[in-house]
Design an enzyme around this catalytic site. Sequence first.
Site, PDB file in Angstrom:
ATOM      1  CG  ASP A  14      -1.647  -1.306   1.420  1.00 47.45           C
ATOM      2  OD1 ASP A  14      -2.090  -1.883   0.417  1.00 47.45           O
ATOM      3  OD2 ASP A  14      -1.756  -1.768   2.567  1.00 47.45           O
ATOM      4  CD  GLU A 182      -9.506  -1.756  -0.162  1.00 44.48           C
ATOM      5  OE1 GLU A 182     -10.048  -1.926   0.942  1.00 44.48           O
ATOM      6  OE2 GLU A 182      -8.828  -2.630  -0.735  1.00 44.48           O
TER       7      GLU A 182
END
Length: 510
Positions: A14, A182
């Site tokens: 991420d 997301e």
Amino acid sequence: MDFTNPVLNADWPDPDVVRVGDDYYMVVSSFNRAPGLPVLHSRDLVGWEVVARALPALPPEAHYRLPRHGSGVWAPSIRHHDGTFHITYPDPDHGIFVLSAADPRGPWSPPRLLLAGIGLIDPCPFWDDDGRAYLVHGWAHSRSGLANRLTLVEVDPGLTELVGTPRTVIDGDELPGHHTLEGPKIHRRDGWYWIFAPSGGVTTGWQSVFRARDITGPYEGRVVLTQGGTDVNGPHQGAWVETPDGEHWFLHFQDRGVFGRVVHLQPMTWRPDGWPVIGAAAPDATSGEPVRTHPRPTGSVLPQREPERGDDFTTTTLAPRWYWQANPDPDWCLLPGDGTLHLRVLPDDVGDLRLLPRVLGQQLPGRPSTWTTSLTLGPAEPGTRAGLVVLGGEYAWVGLEETPAGLHVVCRRSTGGRREVTLAQEVLPPGTRTVAVRAHCDAEGVIAFAWRVHGAWRPVDSVFPARAGHWIGADVGLFATAPLGLPDGKDHVAFAGVSVELVNSEEVAK
């Protein structure tokens, strides 16, 4: 000169990146690993080094004294505003936290809770031209029962408290084909507010981009990066950055299972209609696909490189490449600076190394690697063991174990629960307390162990297919422990320097 993807071929999940001047700083998820929040630095987006770990211990500190696999630090963001760096990160079981620093190498402030709540994930702050500040974030269904939507809330410019009411600005349930929306990152360009957000899930998703004239919406969106005809699955969730020369790039992850979420660098261009396209795309295409090789960013001349792995242990503090499986105590290890690392033996072994906080590790690289060290165990109580472990949802290790019959070199693997099966075992000659150990990982993540007491290496006949952890790839680590219930002594196991040999990317490609 070209670069080759992935530029970070290991578990750096991420990624988010900010440029300040000629320097780029990256932060990634660290989950239960501590110290958490590694900060990486680059001058060209191609070569990276770890320069700090911003979070010495995860809050609440007592809660994270034990390994909380799958919890802890999820997808963070890093931003620079008014001379200060801010890392905003979510703990889906506790809320959204902020750390601040004048220098990304630290020191960083203690984490402060900005927004308490369960299931809040993937936050990104934004300071508008009028001085107001906002936070956009997603939701984890596993904690909150909500997912597939992005929430915006106004906060104070110092990122210390909410000053507005949260509102959903993008609802993925209203977008055809979208699920698991997301990881939002918010920007402003050419009079538009832009939200970059992945959708479709970790292993199979894509990158979407949304824009609106007002920060609260309404937003329109399109898909700008997909796997296409490549072997780069789920290319999404990352960072858009602009170089000093005006080039646009996007860093994202690809989930590689046991090797975790590796980082790719993609060119990004802006279409005549004002929308971005990421990766390689036909002139009229609205979406691109990942590139494997590509000309480097302007000014990139250094060899492509990844963070250092090996360690000769000649310093008196742990290098930031290392982490534990839970919040550490300062007496867990000792570094005299003489080329050895001493791990304290504590009676906390319940028979399952996945439950041991004191595994000192690094990520398993995404290309073939060989890890070698040696360890010395002094006189110890039966059941005391130490060694080199490959740790994930399952694990295997090679090292020393004290038994009533003497000191043995052993190789074992987990079998589920608190049980292990022995792959190989041999009693050491009387007076011998040192063994060299080795773990070789091939391109598929299969581990071959070996040891050496005197002379040639003795390979273990059985191999071990490494397994990913919970939301992370596998770790390679060092450990020392004794059975639960023994006296709490001051014994240590001495490890010599760790050597890590990597096959280069060009050889893997062949």
